[in-house]
Scaffold this motif. Structure first.
Motif, short mmCIF file in Angstrom:
data_model
loop_
_atom_site.label_atom_id
_atom_site.label_comp_id
_atom_site.label_asym_id
_atom_site.label_seq_id
_atom_site.Cartn_x
_atom_site.Cartn_y
_atom_site.Cartn_z
N TYR A 1 47.34 86.40 49.50
CA TYR A 1 47.09 85.46 50.56
C TYR A 1 48.56 84.92 51.01
CZ TYR A 1 41.97 85.23 50.26
OH TYR A 1 40.55 85.45 50.25
N TYR B 1 48.35 79.44 53.59
CA TYR B 1 47.09 79.52 53.39
C TYR B 1 46.68 79.21 51.86
CZ TYR B 1 42.22 80.80 53.61
OH TYR B 1 40.84 81.09 53.44
N HIS C 1 46.72 75.58 51.38
CA HIS C 1 45.60 74.81 51.97
C HIS C 1 44.37 74.92 50.83
CE1 HIS C 1 42.44 73.56 54.69
NE2 HIS C 1 42.15 74.91 54.95
N ARG C 2 44.25 76.21 50.72
CA ARG C 2 42.78 76.56 50.23
C ARG C 2 43.19 77.26 48.35
NH1 ARG C 2 38.49 76.01 52.82
NH2 ARG C 2 38.14 76.95 55.00
N THR D 1 43.64 76.17 45.38
CA THR D 1 43.04 75.45 44.57
C THR D 1 41.53 75.57 44.78
OG1 THR D 1 45.11 73.75 44.35
CG2 THR D 1 43.06 73.33 43.17
N GLU D 2 41.15 75.51 45.77
CA GLU D 2 39.62 75.31 46.20
C GLU D 2 39.05 76.84 45.84
OE1 GLU D 2 38.97 74.95 50.11
OE2 GLU D 2 36.56 74.96 49.97
N ILE D 3 39.73 77.86 46.29
CA ILE D 3 39.43 79.31 45.91
C ILE D 3 39.38 79.75 44.48
CG2 ILE D 3 39.47 81.84 46.39
CD1 ILE D 3 40.62 81.16 49.07
N ALA E 1 40.79 90.53 50.97
CA ALA E 1 40.68 89.40 51.74
C ALA E 1 42.01 88.52 52.05
CB ALA E 1 39.60 88.69 51.24
N ARG F 1 43.94 90.53 54.39
CA ARG F 1 43.42 90.58 55.80
C ARG F 1 43.84 89.17 56.34
NH1 ARG F 1 37.78 91.62 54.96
NH2 ARG F 1 37.56 89.53 54.84
N GLN F 2 43.93 88.25 55.55
CA GLN F 2 44.20 86.79 56.01
C GLN F 2 45.60 86.66 56.38
OE1 GLN F 2 42.19 84.30 56.10
NE2 GLN F 2 43.96 83.04 57.14
N ARG G 1 45.67 87.69 60.11
CA ARG G 1 44.80 87.31 60.92
C ARG G 1 45.47 86.30 61.93
NH1 ARG G 1 41.26 82.70 60.05
NH2 ARG G 1 39.56 82.80 61.35
#
Lengths: 107, 324
Positions: B16, B20, B23-24, B26-28, B49, B52-53, B56
């Motif tokens: 990623y 990104y 932002h995300r 730790t959550e993922i 994924a 792909r990000q 984007r």
């Protein structure tokens, strides 16, 4: 609306849910037919957040882990309700036609 | 404590973009670890994924789409040129100026330095030409021996006799000898021709042209294509990385717009590289038998314009749909 999107919105309809909670809910609702992978889930959540259908409800940070809970926005609820109506209408139409053709044996 | 599986997932998340992950990430990672506790082990899909990000573009940013298309188109041209340039580094080196002068003097029998021309071929490769005018009698054996002695293998040799009227104020034709030969040596090709008067009043007045160029490297066309694709991806990724910063996107788009002209030139050159007949037949000319560069350039220009207009219309429609 694609099926995974529909199921994610449905998973969030009842109460705010975090990522893995959504994955489990979708698997349960689809009876194991749809198993979301994290890449797909977070891609969809990004898109739905950008479209204003979903928003962050709250966060829980414990021991270096972060659970972010999402909820439907009003537009998200309206979009889901619209899709439910469409699916119901199409399902009803399919049932009626099947009944006409096979006399209810198929249902 | 960081576990092995956590380290593995952190590595997978490198697919990623950094912003990104900030932002995300730790959550993922939390979700991945929770899934791992239930026996789910995502791997390749997460990497895909992440990639792909990286491609984007943010929604509701028509400028980002225009900039991404522009960047992809422009950098693909530069990538093609870079691929071609790298491929030519693998070709045999053309002889030094001094070596060419020595060879020329040996073949022609005309002493002293002659005019040298370093030229870029249609396929963007190097070539060196030498033109000698002077007085020296025709000798096929001198040319043959000179080539062989310098390590060249003669692949063709033709000589013929003719008569020409050398000047407009003359009415009498003069006998002349024509010679044309080709040779190869260690990845190089050589072409030579000669016109030598063999009769009065210009006996032994001679004019020679010799050209040396490298054989087309085996990787030339493939590296040109690879460079094009790499430039295409790099352009899109560049804008995708900057697209959330409006000013940066504007500056990149403006810079790329200015670079469209050289990019157009690079496209033409890449076309010449790819359309050229195989076997390095002649380094000077491009093959125009496949529709011509002008037609292709026109198609590209129209396609590029249509792509940008389409992107703008699509972006506007999306905005309109969301505004409802």
């Amino acid at each position: 609306m694609q099926e995974p999107t529909f199921l994610i919105l449905t998973a969030l309809a009842a109460e705010p849910t975090h990522g893995y909670g959504v994955i489990r809910a979708v698997e349960q609702m689809s009876q194991g037919e749809v198993v979301l992978r994290p890449g797909t889930l977070y891609g969809a959540l990004d898109r739905l957040t950008e479209q204003g259908l979903v928003e962050i409800d709250h966060e829980e940070a414990v021991d270096g882990r972060l659970r972010r809970y999402y909820r439907l926005t009003e537009s998200g609820a309206a979009a889901l309700a619209g899709q439910v109506q469409r699916l119901r209408r199409n399902a009803d139409a399919a049932a009626v036609r099947l009944r006409l053709a096979f006399g209810g044996a198929a249902l | 404590m960081t576990t092995r599986i956590e380290r593995r997932y952190r590595r997978l998340l490198w697919a990623y973009p950094r912003s990104y992950r900030d932002h995300r990430g730790t959550e993922i990672l939390t979700t991945l670890l929770e899934m791992a506790e239930d026996g789910h082990r995502p791997g390749l899909h997460l990497v895909l994924a992440g990639v792909r990000q990286r491609f984007r573009l943010p929604a509701r940013r028509p400028l980002a789409w225009v900039a991404a298309l522009l960047a992809a188109a422009v950098l693909a041209g530069f990538g093609a040129a870079a691929g071609t340039w790298i491929a030519w580094r693998t070709a045999a080196a053309i002889p030094s100026d001094q070596q060419v002068q020595v060879l020329n003097a040996t073949l022609t029998g005309i002493p002293g330095d002659a005019r040298l021309y370093h030229e870029t071929s249609a396929q963007q490769g190097p070539s060196v030409a030498i033109q000698a005018d002077g007085t020296a009698g025709w000798s096929a054996s001198r040319i043959r021996d000179g080539l062989t002695g310098a390590g060249w293998r003669i692949t063709s040799f033709r000589e013929s006799d003719g008569r020409i009227i050398p000047r407009e104020d003359m009415t009498v034709s003069v006998p002349i000898k024509y010679g044309i030969w080709t040779a190869t040596s260690g990845g190089l090709k050589l072409y030579g021709n000669a016109q030598v008067f063999t009769g009065s009043p210009f006996t032994d007045a001679a004019s020679y042209n010799i050209r040396v160029w490298p054989v087309e490297p085996a990787v030339l066309r493939s590296l040109t294509v690879v460079g094009t694709i790499a430039g295409l991806l790099a352009g899109w990724l560049l804008v995708a990385a900057l697209a959330r910063r409006r000013l940066a996107t504007v500056l990149v788009a403006a810079g790329l717009a200015a670079a469209t002209l050289p990019a157009y030139r690079f496209y033409r050159e890449a076309y010449a590289v790819l359309a050229y007949p195989h076997g390095s037949p002649d380094p000077r000319t491009a093959d125009g038998s496949h529709g011509g560069i002008g037609t292709l350039a026109l198609i590209w220009a129209v396609a590029g314009l249509l792509a940008i207009v389409t992107a703008a219309i699509v972006a506007r429609r999306r905005l309109a749909v969301r505004a409802r």
